[in-house]
Design an enzyme around this catalytic site. Structure first.
Site, PDB file in Angstrom:
ATOM      1  CG  PHE A 151      -1.846   1.174   1.111  1.00 55.07           C
ATOM      2  CD1 PHE A 151      -3.161   0.917   0.117  1.00 55.07           C
ATOM      3  CD2 PHE A 151      -1.881   2.126   1.922  1.00 55.07           C
ATOM      4  CE1 PHE A 151      -4.114   1.977   0.102  1.00 55.07           C
ATOM      5  CE2 PHE A 151      -3.011   2.896   2.124  1.00 55.07           C
ATOM      6  CZ  PHE A 151      -4.025   3.042   0.947  1.00 55.07           C
ATOM      7  CE1 TYR A 152       6.123   5.102   1.164  1.00 52.97           C
ATOM      8  CE2 TYR A 152       7.406   3.543   0.331  1.00 52.97           C
ATOM      9  CZ  TYR A 152       7.436   4.686   0.605  1.00 52.97           C
ATOM     10  OH  TYR A 152       8.382   5.637   0.388  1.00 52.97           O
ATOM     11  CB  ALA A 153       4.595   0.555  -3.630  1.00 51.23           C
ATOM     12  CB  THR A 155       0.104   6.109  -0.806  1.00 53.72           C
ATOM     13  OG1 THR A 155       1.235   5.845  -0.244  1.00 53.72           O
ATOM     14  CG2 THR A 155      -1.271   5.319  -0.216  1.00 53.72           C
TER      15      THR A 155
END
Length: 335
Positions: A151-153, A155
């Site tokens: 999810f970090y990537a 965003t």
């Protein structure tokens, strides 16, 4: 030139701010100094920056739209370097809401402020993690990055697309920079080099994922800062050769651009650890573990565009960067 740097008390923001101050620029630092990791480290970085008369600090949260509008109205920056974000792949597995607030809502607020105040150029941080399930090396901005593995990537990839929409609709020049495994002095305590050093000195085992078979394009933080400043100095322009029938993934008919910033020389993780052992004068006890969810086994940056357009290629080898980190670590922690 008056540059506003978001995340100025953070790892990369601190080095970028110092780089601009050293050449005589005026810098506005914006940071909320949150507690994702020890705020004392952020305060220590900030104390150094505040020694410069050309530095002004604003304590505000990117997700607070009113505070952001007030900061822009008061200081009127000509350039913005956006480095603030909720970082950390592992944290995104359990706290995705933090990434929505900081990376998505915060970036949306920043883009709107840049539009309303006619900012000449927005330069912002992305990440090599956007390449996700891609396995073709080296990773290049010329190929799509549409399969993020965590999810970090996701965003960070979203912020690249959000920036493009503002470049297209409002002619706001924006440049995104995909960083590759940044390390060095003053780094975040949740990063591998910091964790390894602390554990080795404490006589504790270090967690080595993928059974040590990773390779990483480690990039020294001062090389990252140099690349950021050079990109900021060169506002993105429309690509005159852009073909809407065969659209490129790194340029546009809008003033929008993407670059990788990495050393282009991947280093095996075990080589990285052995170099750290030599600097510390101690052997590490390895706890070999499987691959973590969302992790990338290997990274390597294609930096040909960075070299061609900005005249710069990161060049600090780990044989230089790791000893510099250890020297700083021993000094800062009095170890």
């Amino acid at each position: 030139m008056l540059t506003l740097i978001t995340g100025a008390a953070g790892f990369i923001g601190f080095f970028v701010a110092r780089r601009l101050l050293d050449r005589g620029d005026q810098v506005i630092g914006l940071d909320n100094l949150n507690a994702y990791y020890d705020p004392k480290l952020k305060e220590a970085r900030l104390a150094i920056l505040q020694n410069a008369s050309r530095f002004t600090m604003v304590r505000a949260d990117l997700a607070d739209a009113d505070a952001m509008r007030a900061a822009f109205a008061e200081h009127r920056p000509t350039h913005v370097i956006h480095l603030a974000a909720q970082a950390g792949v592992r944290h995104s597995l359990t706290h995705p809401e933090d990434y929505v607030r900081s990376n998505l809502v915060g970036t949306a607020n920043l883009l709107e402020c840049c539009r309303l105040h006619d900012v000449r150029h927005l330069t912002y941080a992305s990440t090599s993690s956007v390449y996700g399930l891609n396995r073709g090396l080296p990773f290049t901005t010329h190929e799509p990055a549409d399969h993020p593995a965590q999810f970090y990537a996701a965003t960070k990839r979203a912020t690249e697309l959000m920036a493009h929409s503002y470049s297209s609709l409002f002619n706001l020049p924006t440049t995104g920079l995909r960083f590759f495994t940044v390390y060095g002095p003053w780094g975040r305590p949740d990063m591998a080099l910091f964790l390894f050093t602390r554990s080795i000195l404490a006589g504790e085992p270090i967690a080595v994922f993928n059974h040590g078979h990773h390779t990483r394009d480690f990039t020294y933080v001062e090389d990252i800062a140099e690349g950021v400043v050079r990109a900021s100095d060169r506002p993105a322009v429309p690509d005159p050769d852009f073909d809407p029938l065969r659209p490129r993934s790194h340029t546009s008919s809008a003033p929008w651009r993407l670059y990788n910033i990495g050393g282009g020389q991947p280093v095996p993780l075990m080589r990285y650890i052995s170099l750290l052992e030599a600097c510390l004068g101690r052997k590490a006890e390895l706890r070999l573990l499987p691959m973590q969810p969302g992790d990338l086994p290997d990274t390597k940056a294609d930096v040909a565009d960075l070299s061609h357009d900005l005249g710069f290629t990161p060049s600090t080898p780990v044989e230089v960067g790791v000893p510099r980190f250890v020297e700083w670590y021993r000094s800062y922690h009095r170890t």
